[in-house]
Design an enzyme around this catalytic site. Structure first.
Site, PDB file in Angstrom:
ATOM      1  N   GLU A   1       0.566  53.005  -2.854  1.00  0.00           N
ATOM      2  CA  GLU A   1      -0.316  51.831  -3.012  1.00  0.00           C
ATOM      3  C   GLU A   1      -0.193  51.028  -1.728  1.00  0.00           C
ATOM      4  O   GLU A   1       0.665  50.155  -1.605  1.00  0.00           O
ATOM      5  CB  GLU A   1       0.139  50.994  -4.212  1.00  0.00           C
ATOM      6  CG  GLU A   1       0.112  51.742  -5.532  1.00  0.00           C
ATOM      7  CD  GLU A   1      -1.286  51.876  -6.122  1.00  0.00           C
ATOM      8  OE1 GLU A   1      -2.237  51.248  -5.597  1.00  0.00           O
ATOM      9  OE2 GLU A   1      -1.427  52.618  -7.102  1.00  0.00           O
TER      10      GLU A   1
ATOM     11  N   CYS B   1      -3.262  42.526  -1.397  1.00  0.00           N
ATOM     12  CA  CYS B   1      -3.761  43.799  -0.873  1.00  0.00           C
ATOM     13  C   CYS B   1      -5.269  43.875  -1.040  1.00  0.00           C
ATOM     14  O   CYS B   1      -5.959  44.548  -0.283  1.00  0.00           O
ATOM     15  CB  CYS B   1      -3.079  44.967  -1.577  1.00  0.00           C
ATOM     16  SG  CYS B   1      -3.160  44.849  -3.360  1.00  0.00           S
TER      17      CYS B   1
HETATM   18  P1  NAD Z   1       6.039  46.438   3.840  1.00  0.00           P
HETATM   19  O1  NAD Z   1       5.400  47.748   4.091  1.00  0.00           O
HETATM   20  O2  NAD Z   1       6.625  45.706   4.975  1.00  0.00           O
HETATM   21  O3  NAD Z   1       7.222  46.603   2.764  1.00  0.00           O
HETATM   22  C1  NAD Z   1       6.987  47.066   1.454  1.00  0.00           C
HETATM   23  C2  NAD Z   1       8.256  47.639   0.867  1.00  0.00           C
HETATM   24  O4  NAD Z   1       8.559  48.879   1.508  1.00  0.00           O
HETATM   25  C3  NAD Z   1       9.504  46.772   1.059  1.00  0.00           C
HETATM   26  O5  NAD Z   1      10.259  46.816  -0.122  1.00  0.00           O
HETATM   27  C4  NAD Z   1      10.228  47.450   2.209  1.00  0.00           C
HETATM   28  O6  NAD Z   1      11.609  47.223   2.225  1.00  0.00           O
HETATM   29  C5  NAD Z   1       9.913  48.902   1.925  1.00  0.00           C
HETATM   30  N1  NAD Z   1       9.973  49.812   3.082  1.00  0.00           N
HETATM   31  C6  NAD Z   1       9.450  49.616   4.314  1.00  0.00           C
HETATM   32  N2  NAD Z   1       9.624  50.715   5.080  1.00  0.00           N
HETATM   33  C7  NAD Z   1      10.256  51.626   4.314  1.00  0.00           C
HETATM   34  C8  NAD Z   1      10.726  52.960   4.524  1.00  0.00           C
HETATM   35  N3  NAD Z   1      10.558  53.564   5.690  1.00  0.00           N
HETATM   36  N4  NAD Z   1      11.333  53.607   3.501  1.00  0.00           N
HETATM   37  C9  NAD Z   1      11.489  53.008   2.303  1.00  0.00           C
HETATM   38  N5  NAD Z   1      11.081  51.737   2.040  1.00  0.00           N
HETATM   39  C10 NAD Z   1      10.471  51.053   3.032  1.00  0.00           C
HETATM   40  O7  NAD Z   1       4.927  45.530   3.090  1.00  0.00           O
HETATM   41  P2  NAD Z   1       4.952  43.975   2.765  1.00  0.00           P
HETATM   42  O8  NAD Z   1       4.798  43.190   4.008  1.00  0.00           O
HETATM   43  O9  NAD Z   1       6.075  43.645   1.837  1.00  0.00           O
HETATM   44  O10 NAD Z   1       3.616  43.844   1.889  1.00  0.00           O
HETATM   45  C11 NAD Z   1       2.332  43.716   2.424  1.00  0.00           C
HETATM   46  C12 NAD Z   1       1.618  45.046   2.467  1.00  0.00           C
HETATM   47  O11 NAD Z   1       1.612  45.668   1.184  1.00  0.00           O
HETATM   48  C13 NAD Z   1       0.152  44.909   2.834  1.00  0.00           C
HETATM   49  O12 NAD Z   1      -0.205  45.946   3.702  1.00  0.00           O
HETATM   50  C14 NAD Z   1      -0.564  45.024   1.497  1.00  0.00           C
HETATM   51  O13 NAD Z   1      -1.912  45.427   1.597  1.00  0.00           O
HETATM   52  C15 NAD Z   1       0.287  46.035   0.813  1.00  0.00           C
HETATM   53  N6  NAD Z   1       0.150  45.979  -0.636  1.00  0.00           N
HETATM   54  C16 NAD Z   1      -0.545  46.989  -1.255  1.00  0.00           C
HETATM   55  C17 NAD Z   1      -0.744  46.940  -2.623  1.00  0.00           C
HETATM   56  C18 NAD Z   1      -1.536  48.005  -3.327  1.00  0.00           C
HETATM   57  O14 NAD Z   1      -1.460  48.076  -4.538  1.00  0.00           O
HETATM   58  N7  NAD Z   1      -2.300  48.833  -2.634  1.00  0.00           N
HETATM   59  C19 NAD Z   1      -0.203  45.882  -3.371  1.00  0.00           C
HETATM   60  C20 NAD Z   1       0.520  44.892  -2.713  1.00  0.00           C
HETATM   61  C21 NAD Z   1       0.692  44.953  -1.334  1.00  0.00           C
END
Ligand code: NAD
Length: 515
Positions: free
Chosen positions: A268, A302
């Site tokens: 997602e 998102c």
């Molecule tokens: P992010 O990608 O920085 O982090 C999200 C999560 O992933 C965190 O818990 C982080 O610790 C973890 N993470 C990051 N790299 C990782 C790796 N290599 N391995 C394992 N875990 C890892 O995102 P954010 O800044 O917290 O959130 C914003 C982003 O999330 C935006 O791009 C938004 O569009 C997206 N988002 C998508 C949805 C959806 O349903 N499509 C919903 C909410 C947010």
């Protein structure tokens, strides 16, 4: 911590109020340590608490406990598993005000959005309770006499959940409520930016588990920390299904690792959502829909509306009105009544917004709003939402900047605007404002929007839990929440049963060994 329980929310600082909520919700003192990771509030930038992080060894042990819990939980009849989720829903109802407020304090959402997020958790619990009696398979016609063919759905194993900061608790519940009724155990790695709401949610889960009386130890585990802890979950072969919510950059790292070990991925990821305002649109309705979708949650959803295509014939009526709304929207402390736009999560988000606006100016964009908003008593990073009139869809318009920037472009031809609409990497959410039935139907047809969500006469954000949620292309293709999303948390077995005394082979194959 417990000494803070008596603090009155109206007079307390953010940190004091948050700590009082954590104590009321039963988060143990052992969750905190002076050397732990600081949990900040974007409202004021202050540190609320220092949270003890999960070590790699503890993470692996937690996954082991969850694996053992799965083996017991899968044998409990699904409707009885549903009873646990029913109790969780009750506990969430009781804790709604506190948890919703904590979402506001830790993620910076305005009060009604914080409460709305918890309501979403309650809604998915209700959905999952019903689902626990509807995990059905098909009976399929077989070509062989005296045979029956059917499919059976079985629990899959440990379900890993990695979540983003902007829906700090709802995303966990979309996954966990379904996974748990499906018979899986759940290991959650919340965002490192929202550890407190995760701790609070875990305390609520534990209350429901106590009332249920005997969920297996390890059924719901939480790993607190940064991406390194997330990586442990991603790499562990005891986790056959992992739902990862976050940026597309994160998905690019996580997706291939899961594919490498043939684990199921529910990705997602980021969105770059658009709306089209057609000549026949109800402009009052469009204005309200656009304002909420583009500025709500300070552009940190998102599904936030980031690209707006307005037909040439209505552009000069709609866009000046929108610019006016952008100039008058109430920005400020999300705890205050009337605030519609709260703070950005952190400095990196602010810098990302500044960079995108600079690029837009260079590409010929006319920027309305934007920049730091300092007329707030609190010290967080508040910005003016920006509306940018762009000559065409180039540069920063093609990517997601997680901040309140709306790029507005003119169009004249319907087919061309659909092409433009679909000409970005992400494919999460989309909408059209039109009263023309042909345009509306075309937009949601096979040749229309290529997104996982396509709406008519509402903006792209604010989905409800009954539908499957997720998007295509760089959004990752995963589906969570309603409809038949539950199937991703189970494995399907096709069973063929021969109740006759001959052994006919499929496709008329003969293999007579003369026995
Ligand atoms: P992010 O990608 O920085 O982090 C999200 C999560 O992933 C965190 O818990 C982080 O610790 C973890 N993470 C990051 N790299 C990782 C790796 N290599 N391995 C394992 N875990 C890892 O995102 P954010 O800044 O917290 O959130 C914003 C982003 O999330 C935006 O791009 C938004 O569009 C997206 N988002 C998508 C949805 C959806 O349903 N499509 C919903 C909410 C947010």
């Amino acid at each position: 911590m417990s000494a803070l329980q008596s603090v009155s929310p109206s007079s307390a600082s953010v940190a004091e109020e948050a700590r009082a909520i954590l104590a009321r919700l039963g988060v143990p003192d052992s969750a905190f340590a002076p050397t732990g990771r600081p949990a900040l509030s974007p409202i004021t930038g202050e540190v609320i608490a220092h949270v003890r992080e999960t070590t790699p060894e503890e993470a692996k042990a937690a996954i082991g406990r969850a694996d053992a819990a799965f083996k017991a939980w899968r044998t409990i009849p699904a409707p009885k598993r549903g009873e646990f989720i029913r109790l969780l829903g009750e506990e969430l109802r009781a804790a709604k005000d506190d948890l919703g407020r904590l979402v506001t304090l830790e993620a910076g959402k305005i009060v009604s959005e914080g409460l709305g997020e918890v309501q979403e958790m309650i809604d998915i619990c209700d959905f999952a309770v019903g689902l626990s009696r509807q995990l059905y398979g098909l009976t399929i016609a077989t070509e062989r006499a005296d045979h029956r063919m059917m499919e059976t759905w079985h629990p899959l194993g440990v379900c890993g959940v990695i979540s983003a900061f902007n829906f700090p608790v709802a995303v966990w519940s979309w996954n966990a409520a379904l996974a748990l009724v499906c018979g899986d155990s759940v290991v959650w790695k919340p965002s490192e930016k929202t550890l407190l709401t995760a701790l609070a949610t875990q305390a609520i889960v534990e209350r429901a588990a106590k009332r249920y009386g005997g969920v297996p130890e390890g059924l719901c585990e939480v790993l607190l920390g940064g991406r390194e802890i997330g990586e442990i979950l991603v790499d562990d072969h005891r986790v056959p299904v992992l739902s990862a919510t976050g940026s597309t950059a994160m998905g690019r790292q996580v997706g291939p690792k899961l594919a490498q070990r043939f684990a199921r991925a529910i990705l997602e990821l980021g969105g770059n959502n658009a709306a089209i305002v057609a000549p026949s649109a109800d402009l009052d309705l469009a204005l309200r829909g656009i304002a909420f979708a583009a500025m709500g949650t300070a552009g940190q959803r998102c599904t936030t509306l980031r690209r707006l295509f307005v037909h040439d014939s209505v552009y000069d009526q709609l866009v000046p009105r929108l610019v006016k709304v952008y100039g008058s929207v109430k920005i400020g402390d999300p705890r205050e009544q009337g605030t519609l736009v709260g703070p950005l999560i952190d400095k990196a988000a602010f810098e990302g917004m500044e960079r995108a606006l600079d690029e837009a100016r260079t590409a010929g964009g006319k920027v309305h709003g934007g920049g730091r908003y300092t007329d707030v008593a609190a010290d967080g990073l508040y910005v003016r939402p920006a509306l940018v009139e762009m000559p065409k869809q180039t540069g920063p318009v093609l990517r997601e900047t997680f901040a309140p920037i709306l790029y507005v472009m003119r169009y004249t031809d319907f087919d061309e605007v659909i092409e433009q609409h679909n000409a970005v990497g992400a494919g999460l959410s989309s909408s059209i404002f039109t009263l023309n039935m042909r345009e509306a139907e075309a937009f949601i047809s096979v040749t229309g929007s290529d997104c996982g969500i396509a709406n008519v006469n509402i903006g792209p954000s604010g989905a409800e839990i009954g539908g499957a949620f997720g998007g295509e292309k760089e959004t990752g293709g995963g589906r969570e929440s309603g409809s038949d999303s539950w199937k991703a948390y189970m494995r399907r077995a096709t069973n063929t049963i021969n109740y006759g005394n001959t052994l006919p082979l499929a496709q008329g194959v003969k293999f007579d060994v003369g026995a």
